[in-house]
Write a protein that holds these residues in place. Structure first.
Motif, short mmCIF file in Angstrom:
data_model
loop_
_atom_site.label_atom_id
_atom_site.label_comp_id
_atom_site.label_asym_id
_atom_site.label_seq_id
_atom_site.Cartn_x
_atom_site.Cartn_y
_atom_site.Cartn_z
N GLY A 240 0.87 -1.32 0.04
CA GLY A 240 -0.18 -0.02 -0.10
C GLY A 240 0.72 1.01 0.08
N ILE A 241 0.43 2.24 -0.80
CA ILE A 241 1.12 3.59 -0.91
C ILE A 241 0.27 4.65 -0.22
CG2 ILE A 241 2.33 5.29 -2.12
CD1 ILE A 241 3.08 3.05 -4.12
N GLY A 242 0.56 5.48 0.65
CA GLY A 242 -0.35 6.33 1.43
C GLY A 242 -1.13 5.34 2.41
N VAL B 136 -2.32 -11.38 -8.78
CA VAL B 136 -3.55 -11.01 -8.58
C VAL B 136 -4.42 -11.95 -7.62
CG1 VAL B 136 -5.92 -10.40 -9.51
CG2 VAL B 136 -3.97 -9.53 -10.90
N LYS B 137 -4.08 -13.40 -8.22
CA LYS B 137 -4.86 -14.30 -7.38
C LYS B 137 -4.38 -14.66 -5.97
CE LYS B 137 -7.20 -17.69 -10.09
NZ LYS B 137 -7.24 -18.40 -11.14
N THR B 138 -2.89 -14.49 -5.85
CA THR B 138 -2.38 -15.09 -4.61
C THR B 138 -2.03 -13.75 -3.55
OG1 THR B 138 -0.41 -14.88 -5.51
CG2 THR B 138 -1.34 -16.89 -5.96
N CYS B 139 -2.01 -12.60 -4.08
CA CYS B 139 -1.74 -11.62 -3.03
C CYS B 139 -2.57 -11.23 -2.05
CB CYS B 139 -1.10 -10.28 -3.71
SG CYS B 139 -2.40 -9.33 -4.57
N GLY B 140 -4.10 -11.62 -2.33
CA GLY B 140 -4.95 -10.95 -1.35
C GLY B 140 -5.57 -9.78 -1.64
N ILE B 141 -5.55 -9.30 -2.93
CA ILE B 141 -6.05 -7.90 -3.27
C ILE B 141 -7.67 -7.86 -3.37
CG2 ILE B 141 -5.67 -8.50 -5.69
CD1 ILE B 141 -5.50 -5.00 -4.06
N GLU B 142 -8.32 -9.14 -3.69
CA GLU B 142 -9.65 -9.47 -3.88
C GLU B 142 -10.28 -9.03 -2.51
OE1 GLU B 142 -10.05 -13.07 -5.61
OE2 GLU B 142 -9.79 -12.38 -7.39
N ASP B 143 -9.62 -9.49 -1.42
CA ASP B 143 -10.36 -9.00 -0.07
C ASP B 143 -9.87 -7.66 0.38
OD1 ASP B 143 -10.60 -11.52 -0.21
OD2 ASP B 143 -9.13 -12.30 0.98
N ARG B 144 -9.11 -6.77 -0.37
CA ARG B 144 -8.90 -5.60 0.12
C ARG B 144 -9.41 -4.50 -0.72
NH1 ARG B 144 -3.38 -5.02 3.01
NH2 ARG B 144 -2.69 -6.97 3.51
N VAL B 145 -9.92 -4.67 -1.76
CA VAL B 145 -10.68 -3.60 -2.87
C VAL B 145 -12.25 -4.35 -2.88
CG1 VAL B 145 -8.66 -2.60 -3.47
CG2 VAL B 145 -9.65 -4.52 -4.79
N LEU C 51 -2.63 -0.63 -9.12
CA LEU C 51 -1.53 -0.33 -9.91
C LEU C 51 -0.66 -1.64 -10.05
CD1 LEU C 51 -0.57 3.14 -9.45
CD2 LEU C 51 -1.91 2.51 -11.13
N VAL C 52 -0.37 -2.11 -11.12
CA VAL C 52 0.62 -3.48 -11.40
C VAL C 52 1.98 -2.81 -11.85
CG1 VAL C 52 0.97 -5.67 -12.50
CG2 VAL C 52 -1.50 -4.71 -11.77
N ILE D 143 -0.40 9.86 -2.93
CA ILE D 143 -1.61 9.43 -3.46
C ILE D 143 -1.81 8.06 -2.72
CG2 ILE D 143 -3.12 8.83 -5.38
CD1 ILE D 143 -1.18 9.74 -7.24
N ASP D 144 -3.34 7.68 -2.39
CA ASP D 144 -3.57 6.40 -1.83
C ASP D 144 -4.03 5.38 -2.91
OD1 ASP D 144 -3.26 7.79 0.48
OD2 ASP D 144 -5.42 8.21 0.77
N VAL D 145 -2.69 4.52 -3.17
CA VAL D 145 -3.19 3.41 -4.10
C VAL D 145 -2.43 2.02 -3.54
CG1 VAL D 145 -2.85 4.98 -6.31
CG2 VAL D 145 -0.82 4.01 -5.08
N TRP D 146 -2.95 1.18 -4.26
CA TRP D 146 -2.48 -0.34 -3.93
C TRP D 146 -1.20 -0.47 -5.21
CZ3 TRP D 146 -3.38 -2.46 0.33
CH2 TRP D 146 -4.31 -2.42 1.14
N LEU D 147 -0.18 -0.89 -4.88
CA LEU D 147 0.90 -1.40 -5.74
C LEU D 147 1.13 -2.77 -5.75
CD1 LEU D 147 2.61 -0.18 -7.99
CD2 LEU D 147 4.53 -0.20 -6.38
N LEU D 148 0.90 -3.49 -6.84
CA LEU D 148 0.76 -4.98 -7.18
C LEU D 148 2.32 -5.14 -7.77
CD1 LEU D 148 -0.13 -7.67 -6.39
CD2 LEU D 148 -1.76 -7.51 -8.36
N VAL D 149 3.14 -5.72 -7.14
CA VAL D 149 4.40 -5.98 -7.84
C VAL D 149 4.49 -7.59 -8.13
CG1 VAL D 149 6.93 -5.94 -7.46
CG2 VAL D 149 5.76 -4.29 -6.19
N ALA D 150 4.39 -7.46 -9.52
CA ALA D 150 4.45 -8.98 -10.11
C ALA D 150 5.69 -9.45 -10.46
CB ALA D 150 3.26 -9.02 -11.37
N GLU D 151 5.88 -10.71 -10.69
CA GLU D 151 7.25 -11.25 -11.18
C GLU D 151 7.59 -11.15 -12.33
OE1 GLU D 151 10.40 -12.75 -10.23
OE2 GLU D 151 9.21 -14.17 -8.91
N SER D 152 9.01 -10.51 -12.47
CA SER D 152 9.41 -10.34 -13.83
C SER D 152 10.92 -10.67 -13.86
CB SER D 152 9.36 -8.74 -14.09
OG SER D 152 10.08 -8.11 -13.46
#
Lengths: 360, 219
Positions: free
Chosen positions: A26-28, A88-97, A37-38, A56-65
């Protein structure tokens, strides 16, 4: 201390991976309505994004690269559909937004199939602005992008930044070589190599030639001509100047050859060149047989069938060069074919195979 | 003392992967697979997470198990498909290309056993947690999960020795395969947090080797 070292490493050795932790941050003070944001897990990218987004208040989803930056990782398919779906499926974002909208970096479009991400996760995908600096304005304007936000510019700070990160390792290896085998020339190498880089990268948009290597040879020709004019006018053989010049003459084509790989505004020279030499791959990094290099070497050609276009706008959204534009009949149109750098973003995003790359 | 990070290089050629892994590990991998098979009740319905070419699946089929497998590497899945054809394993073994994130599409309480070899060391923390939660959901009551992987040695001196051996292997692997693995620091803890009860934890060679496997039943 480690963080500082990773930042320096990321800036100077961009050719090498520099991974950071994958997952959600989470940022902010992000809440259930905050945008998601991914990005990739290249340490420097994540740090810079956090700096830009700190107000800004945003979620930053860092994906494997694999610790590689978005553009390079998407081109090499290390930042891909799977990495985004998995994050998306494993980080738990679905429960946060409460919403289900992801904002992806458009430079990831050559590797990430947005439609597949949507179908496998149930999330809607939007392509954000090309540059992180535009994200706050993009979010404030309710996800509206002007043309400037969609296009890669490759302006001076970016040229110096990406150039430094990619060329420094070559410069460094050269310096080591001189240190071991020709210590008496190392000063000339260091003095000639760095200004050659700065001048070449600074002036590159104005140097004639479409490709980096062409521009480099043009600069070499200008340098040789200038030296000849100086020597003829002074009627003097300047050996020290010649030494600097020889080093610069060698270094500039090295910079030029790499330039196309750095800039999302230019065609790559190095990969198709290696493919033509018969170097198919280095490790898992393939040169020969990839759609991109085959497009660049002319073994494939992009084709567009307007009848199949459903007007989804994906190609126009992701093309960093503005090759595509939506026409009046809500069909995509090719408006700037010469600018195409064969990044494959449109090809990957086209939902109906209206854009294809058959073998010629 | 050993490391399996080089498996990413061997994965680039699936047809020889199993043979070379067994040779390079001095048959430790094969021993681990045999030990896993012994723990699975004959006739079980098994999920093989990261099935590779289907070598472990074939061994379980010999004990009348039916195996569903999945793997991220399309070349490995293709090799598994070839095995199914050539060894006539249709109806006993199926292999799909997907990652652990696809486990949420599997129905609840489907499998008697879940097995996994050298996969969790390739996953990030979120993926490991997700995979274990999904395993908990899709296992039948009293189902068993067996995970065999490279783990961090228990004592600090072994950890240092392990790192010294691993570092050059890691560097070579990364240069060749642009990929690597991370030994698991707390597999038992992660499994316990996901709701499993640890029945058995084995470290090969009396704990000298970081190769480990753990059999755990559902709570």
């Amino acid at each position: 201390m480690i963080s500082f070292f990773k930042t320096i490493w990321g800036m100077l050795f961009r050719l090498f991976p520099c991974p950071t932790k994958v997952g959600l941050c989470g940022i902010g003070d992000p809440g259930p309505d905050s945008p998601v944001l991914v990005t990739c897990n290249f340490d420097l990218t994540v740090k810079r994004l956090k700096r830009v987004l700190k107000s800004i208040d945003v979620w930053l989803l860092v994906a494997e690269s694999k610790g590689v930056n978005v553009w390079c990782a998407a081109g090499g398919e290390e930042f891909n559909t799977h990495s985004v779906v998995s994050a998306v499926k494993t980080c738990g974002i679905e429960d946060r937004v409460t919403h289900r909208t992801l904002i992806l970096p458009p430079r990831g479009a050559p590797g990430i199939n947005a439609a597949e991400v949507g179908s496998r996760t149930g999330w809607k995908v939007r392509w954000g602005p090309v540059y992180a600096a535009d994200i706050p304005r993009y979010l404030a304007d309710n996800y509206k992008k002007d043309e400037g936000m969609k296009r890669a510019r490759y302006d001076l700070p970016e040229r110096l930044d990406t150039g430094l990160g990619s060329i420094f390792p070559i410069y460094f290896i050269g310096a080591m070589g001189f240190f071991i085998f020709g210590r008496n020339l190392i000063t000339e190498y260091l003095v000639a190599g760095a200004p050659a880089f700065i001048v070449f990268m600074s002036l590159c948009p104005w140097i004639p030639g479409r490709r980096g290597i062409t521009k480099a040879f043009f600069v070499d020709a200008v340098l040789v001509s200038t030296l000849m004019i100086i020597e003829v006018s002074l009627k003097q053989y300047i050996s020290q100047l010649r030494l600097f010049l020889i080093i610069a003459l060698v270094m500039i084509p090295v910079y030029g050859l790499e330039l196309g790989g750095l800039a999302s505004t230019m065609k790559s020279d190095l990969d198709p060149f290696l493919a033509k030499l018969g170097i198919g791959a280095v490790g898992n990094v393939a040169f020969a047989g990839t759609v991109r290099t085959e497009l660049l070497n002319g073994y494939r050609e992009l084709t567009y069938n307007e009848d199949l276009c459903i007007g989804c706008r994906s190609c126009a959204e992701v093309c960093p060069q503005g090759v595509w534009k939506m026409g009046k009949n809500n069909k995509a149109e090719v408006v700037n074919k010469e600018a195409c750098t064969a990044c494959r973003a449109c090809l990957v995003q086209c939902k109906t195979e209206a854009i294809q790359a058959p073998r010629v | 003392m050993f490391s399996y990070v080089f498996m990413k290089i061997l994965e680039m050629k699936p047809t020889t992967y199993d043979r070379h892994m067994d040779r390079a590990s001095r048959s430790h991998v094969l021993e681990a697979k045999r030990a896993i098979v012994k723990e699975v009740t004959p006739g079980s319905y098994v999920l093989d997470v990261g099935c590779g070419t289907g070598d472990l699946a074939r061994m379980m089929i010999e004990r009348t198990c039916i195996v569903d497998g999945f793997d991220m590497n399309p070349a490995m899945v293709m090799a598994a498909g070839e095995r199914i054809k050539t060894e006539h394993l249709e109806g006993k073994f199926s292999a799909r290309q997907r990652g652990v994130e696809g486990m949420d599409g599997i129905a609840t309480e489907t499998y008697d056993a879940i097995v996994s070899t050298l996969v969790f060391s390739e996953l990030n923390d979120d993926e490991k947690c997700f995979a274990l939660q999904q395993a908990q959901r899709i296992l039948r009551p009293e189902g068993i999960i067996i995970i065999a992987d490279e783990v961090v040695p228990q004592t600090w001196c072994r950890r240092i020795l392990h790192s010294i051996i691993r570092l050059p292997l890691f560097a070579i692997t990364y240069v060749i395969a642009t990929n690597a693995t991370n030994p698991l620091a707390d597999l038992a803890g992660e499994m316990t947090r996901a709701g499993f009860t640890i029945e058995k934890e084995v470290r090969s060679h009396g704990g000298h080797s970081p190769w480990s496997w753990a059999g755990k039943r559902r709570r």
